[in-house]
Motif scaffolding. Structure first.
Motif, PDB file in Angstrom:
ATOM      1  N   MET A   1      42.992  32.461  46.148  1.00 55.65           N
ATOM      2  CA  MET A   1      43.724  32.481  45.757  1.00 55.65           C
ATOM      3  C   MET A   1      44.749  32.410  47.062  1.00 55.65           C
TER       4      MET A   1
ATOM      5  N   GLU B   1      46.803  36.515  36.633  1.00 57.24           N
ATOM      6  CA  GLU B   1      45.743  35.160  36.009  1.00 57.24           C
ATOM      7  C   GLU B   1      44.568  35.075  35.206  1.00 57.24           C
ATOM      8  N   TYR B   2      44.349  36.688  35.633  1.00 60.61           N
ATOM      9  CA  TYR B   2      43.429  37.047  34.364  1.00 60.61           C
ATOM     10  C   TYR B   2      43.338  37.359  32.521  1.00 60.61           C
TER      11      TYR B   2
ATOM     12  N   GLU C   1      45.103  30.711  51.794  1.00 59.51           N
ATOM     13  CA  GLU C   1      44.107  30.885  51.035  1.00 59.51           C
ATOM     14  C   GLU C   1      43.614  32.198  51.556  1.00 59.51           C
TER      15      GLU C   1
ATOM     16  N   VAL D   1      40.260  34.611  49.601  1.00 60.05           N
ATOM     17  CA  VAL D   1      39.552  34.967  48.564  1.00 60.05           C
ATOM     18  C   VAL D   1      40.092  35.173  46.690  1.00 60.05           C
ATOM     19  N   ASP D   2      38.895  35.341  46.095  1.00 64.60           N
ATOM     20  CA  ASP D   2      39.938  34.891  44.533  1.00 64.60           C
ATOM     21  C   ASP D   2      39.974  36.657  44.344  1.00 64.60           C
ATOM     22  N   ASN D   3      38.681  37.696  44.542  1.00 64.23           N
ATOM     23  CA  ASN D   3      39.436  39.216  44.249  1.00 64.23           C
ATOM     24  C   ASN D   3      40.471  39.929  44.928  1.00 64.23           C
TER      25      ASN D   3
ATOM     26  N   ASN E   1      46.357  39.068  40.496  1.00 63.66           N
ATOM     27  CA  ASN E   1      44.860  38.671  40.024  1.00 63.66           C
ATOM     28  C   ASN E   1      45.446  39.381  38.312  1.00 63.66           C
TER      29      ASN E   1
END
Length: 155
Positions: free
Chosen positions: A1, A31-32, A9, A11-13, A28
């Motif tokens: 992310m 995005e969810y 950049e 990590v996603d979470n 987050n």
């Protein structure tokens, strides 16, 4: 992310940006929610991932099968002798009571094939089975022939 503030950049979470410390939890959540708005897209992605996984699995299984075929092709001569030994030994055992001379020939062939196969590849189970069954049938065949000769001579 990607961080909105610095463009790093993460990590996603991640809850916070590793570079500037920006709070990413709200991103987050957004995005969810976006993922929940378009369930068809999410379902298509899941289907595509599952399809790719299945293709990879079948490709790996085919590769393993082909490697097994190549392995057997290299050792075909040794296994052929082992199979011949086992078949001769079993045939000799089955025909022991009916045809003693056939048993004698098959037992000798099974013994020879088994010993030759064990010299090339020690520990081969089929060759060992052929040697054992051939020895047993050879012993009983010789005993049967000797008993038959003794009966003929005593009459």
């Amino acid at each position: 992310m990607k961080c909105r503030r610095c463009g790093f950049e993460n990590v996603d979470n991640a809850d916070f940006c590793c570079h500037c410390g920006e709070d990413l939890r709200q991103m987050n959540r957004l995005e969810y929610q976006n993922n929940l708005r378009d369930p068809n897209e999410q379902m298509n992605q899941n289907y595509q991932q599952n399809f790719n996984y299945q293709q990879n699995q079948s490709f790996r299984q085919e590769q393993n099968f082909r490697q097994g075929m190549n392995y057997n092709a290299k050792d075909g001569g040794e296994d052929g002798m082992a199979v011949a030994s086992m078949v001769c030994g079993i045939c000799a055992l089955l025909m022991m009571c009916c045809v003693p001379y056939f048993t004698l020939v098959m037992a000798i062939l099974g013994l020879v094939f088994g010993i030759l196969s064990l010299k090339k590849k020690p520990g081969n189970g089929m060759a060992l089975t052929g040697v054992i069954t051939s020895c047993i049938s050879l012993a009983f065949s010789v005993i049967g022939i000797l008993m038959g000769l003794s009966l003929l001579l005593n009459v």
